[in-house]
Scaffold this motif. Structure first.
Motif, PDB file in Angstrom:
ATOM      1  N   ASP A  57     -41.539 -16.181 -26.399  1.00  0.00           N
ATOM      2  CA  ASP A  57     -39.950 -16.131 -27.535  1.00  0.00           C
ATOM      3  C   ASP A  57     -40.956 -15.213 -28.483  1.00  0.00           C
ATOM      4  O   ASP A  57     -42.188 -14.850 -28.791  1.00  0.00           O
ATOM      5  N   LEU A  58     -39.726 -14.841 -29.578  1.00  0.00           N
ATOM      6  CA  LEU A  58     -40.348 -14.189 -30.235  1.00  0.00           C
ATOM      7  C   LEU A  58     -40.026 -15.189 -31.707  1.00  0.00           C
ATOM      8  O   LEU A  58     -39.532 -15.541 -32.227  1.00  0.00           O
ATOM      9  N   SER A  59     -41.385 -14.719 -32.619  1.00  0.00           N
ATOM     10  CA  SER A  59     -41.618 -15.820 -33.517  1.00  0.00           C
ATOM     11  C   SER A  59     -41.225 -14.208 -34.292  1.00  0.00           C
ATOM     12  O   SER A  59     -42.410 -13.643 -35.246  1.00  0.00           O
ATOM     13  N   LEU A  60     -40.407 -14.636 -35.896  1.00  0.00           N
ATOM     14  CA  LEU A  60     -40.427 -14.158 -37.096  1.00  0.00           C
ATOM     15  C   LEU A  60     -41.357 -14.848 -38.224  1.00  0.00           C
ATOM     16  O   LEU A  60     -41.344 -16.090 -38.622  1.00  0.00           O
ATOM     17  N   ASP A  61     -41.626 -14.246 -38.537  1.00  0.00           N
ATOM     18  CA  ASP A  61     -42.629 -14.032 -40.476  1.00  0.00           C
ATOM     19  C   ASP A  61     -41.906 -14.879 -40.937  1.00  0.00           C
ATOM     20  O   ASP A  61     -42.297 -15.746 -42.179  1.00  0.00           O
ATOM     21  N   CYS A  62     -40.363 -14.284 -41.570  1.00  0.00           N
ATOM     22  CA  CYS A  62     -39.215 -14.810 -42.599  1.00  0.00           C
ATOM     23  C   CYS A  62     -38.810 -16.206 -41.845  1.00  0.00           C
ATOM     24  O   CYS A  62     -38.288 -16.081 -40.715  1.00  0.00           O
ATOM     25  N   LEU A  63     -38.895 -16.883 -42.818  1.00  0.00           N
ATOM     26  CA  LEU A  63     -38.247 -18.099 -42.284  1.00  0.00           C
ATOM     27  C   LEU A  63     -38.736 -19.289 -41.350  1.00  0.00           C
ATOM     28  O   LEU A  63     -38.896 -19.864 -40.754  1.00  0.00           O
ATOM     29  N   GLU A  64     -40.306 -18.438 -41.092  1.00  0.00           N
ATOM     30  CA  GLU A  64     -41.057 -19.504 -39.012  1.00  0.00           C
ATOM     31  C   GLU A  64     -40.180 -19.613 -38.868  1.00  0.00           C
ATOM     32  O   GLU A  64     -40.511 -20.911 -38.250  1.00  0.00           O
ATOM     33  N   ILE A  65     -39.524 -18.802 -38.188  1.00  0.00           N
ATOM     34  CA  ILE A  65     -38.492 -19.026 -36.984  1.00  0.00           C
ATOM     35  C   ILE A  65     -38.564 -18.687 -35.401  1.00  0.00           C
ATOM     36  O   ILE A  65     -39.416 -17.456 -35.426  1.00  0.00           O
ATOM     37  N   LEU A 102     -37.300 -17.841 -31.509  1.00  0.00           N
ATOM     38  CA  LEU A 102     -36.433 -17.165 -30.872  1.00  0.00           C
ATOM     39  C   LEU A 102     -36.892 -16.377 -28.903  1.00  0.00           C
ATOM     40  O   LEU A 102     -37.570 -16.043 -29.623  1.00  0.00           O
ATOM     41  N   SER A 103     -36.108 -17.570 -28.114  1.00  0.00           N
ATOM     42  CA  SER A 103     -36.775 -17.390 -27.257  1.00  0.00           C
ATOM     43  C   SER A 103     -36.435 -15.472 -26.917  1.00  0.00           C
ATOM     44  O   SER A 103     -34.747 -15.292 -27.022  1.00  0.00           O
ATOM     45  N   LEU A 104     -37.406 -14.726 -25.345  1.00  0.00           N
ATOM     46  CA  LEU A 104     -36.307 -13.964 -25.907  1.00  0.00           C
ATOM     47  C   LEU A 104     -35.572 -14.024 -24.649  1.00  0.00           C
ATOM     48  O   LEU A 104     -34.880 -13.118 -23.633  1.00  0.00           O
ATOM     49  N   ALA A 105     -35.290 -14.718 -23.844  1.00  0.00           N
ATOM     50  CA  ALA A 105     -34.670 -14.675 -22.735  1.00  0.00           C
ATOM     51  C   ALA A 105     -33.370 -15.527 -22.947  1.00  0.00           C
ATOM     52  O   ALA A 105     -32.270 -14.999 -22.211  1.00  0.00           O
ATOM     53  N   SER A 106     -32.973 -16.043 -24.530  1.00  0.00           N
ATOM     54  CA  SER A 106     -31.714 -15.959 -25.141  1.00  0.00           C
ATOM     55  C   SER A 106     -31.115 -14.852 -25.735  1.00  0.00           C
ATOM     56  O   SER A 106     -29.867 -13.967 -25.404  1.00  0.00           O
ATOM     57  N   LEU A 107     -32.522 -13.745 -25.734  1.00  0.00           N
ATOM     58  CA  LEU A 107     -31.740 -12.631 -26.727  1.00  0.00           C
ATOM     59  C   LEU A 107     -31.062 -11.779 -25.686  1.00  0.00           C
ATOM     60  O   LEU A 107     -30.124 -10.958 -26.078  1.00  0.00           O
ATOM     61  N   TYR A 108     -31.269 -12.185 -24.074  1.00  0.00           N
ATOM     62  CA  TYR A 108     -30.896 -10.908 -23.440  1.00  0.00           C
ATOM     63  C   TYR A 108     -30.071 -11.619 -21.962  1.00  0.00           C
ATOM     64  O   TYR A 108     -30.247 -11.183 -20.935  1.00  0.00           O
ATOM     65  N   GLU A 109     -30.055 -13.024 -22.594  1.00  0.00           N
ATOM     66  CA  GLU A 109     -28.738 -13.885 -21.635  1.00  0.00           C
ATOM     67  C   GLU A 109     -27.092 -13.130 -21.475  1.00  0.00           C
ATOM     68  O   GLU A 109     -26.812 -12.282 -22.157  1.00  0.00           O
TER      69      GLU A 109
END
Length: 187
Positions: free
Chosen positions: A164-172, A174-181
């Motif tokens: 997962d990619l964890s963004l400090d902005c908003l503490e959310i 996102l999976s890398l798998a979904s990014l490269y779907e």
């Protein structure tokens, strides 16, 4: 991206007016225009996947997400600069200019052969001057690989290829798998 040769210095106002009506997009550095290049299929899919993944996570938080068409305005060393990041997220209620943002908390650039050097150096140095910026992502379109730079880590790069990619902005997250779907043939 390349500079238009022998062009006179444009004012910020003339640049913004031209971008509203122009068919081509340009980045702006201290009065000079730099034409934007076209994007590949992989580039478009990655940006679309980011929007699709982030939009539900930010809904109701007062944030605005833009892909490809919103400029970031910077002022560095008495120079006005406008870049078009591939994706930006702004969560500041006062960051609501019509044609640009000045306080994004996340900026993403999808790397290509023609832009990688500028994204890694020039834009990295410029973007990290923004006090609002928390996360800067460089996303490869040829490998499953994301370079994540965070203010909280003094802009040291974390290279991700799985999980997962964890963004400090908003503490959310996102999976890398979904990014490269739907992107085939990545190394």
């Amino acid at each position: 991206m390349y500079a238009q040769q022998d062009s006179p210095r444009l004012s910020v106002e003339a640049y913004l007016a031209g971008e509203q009506d122009g068919e081509l997009r340009h980045e702006y550095i201290d009065g000079q225009l730099y034409a934007m290049t076209g994007a590949s299929r992989q580039h478009g899919l990655i940006v679309s996947n980011l929007v699709a993944g982030l939009r539900p996570l930010i809904r109701g938080r007062g944030c605005q997400l833009f892909a490809n068409a919103m400029k970031v305005r910077l002022r560095i060393a008495e120079q006005d600069i406008f870049y078009y990041p591939d994706l930006l997220l702004s969560c500041d209620a006062e960051d609501r200019e019509t044609y640009y943002c000045t306080k994004p908390c996340v900026i993403v650039e999808v790397l290509s052969e023609s832009t990688e050097r500028i994204d890694r150096r020039e834009k990295f140095l410029a973007y990290t001057t923004l006090p609002s910026l928390q996360d800067y992502l460089l996303v490869s379109q040829t490998r499953r690989e994301v370079w994540h730079y965070r203010r909280s880590q003094d802009w040291a790069a974390e290279v991700l290829s799985d999980g997962d990619l964890s963004l400090d902005c908003l503490e959310i997250r996102l999976s890398l798998a979904s990014l490269y779907e739907e992107i085939d043939g990545l190394g």
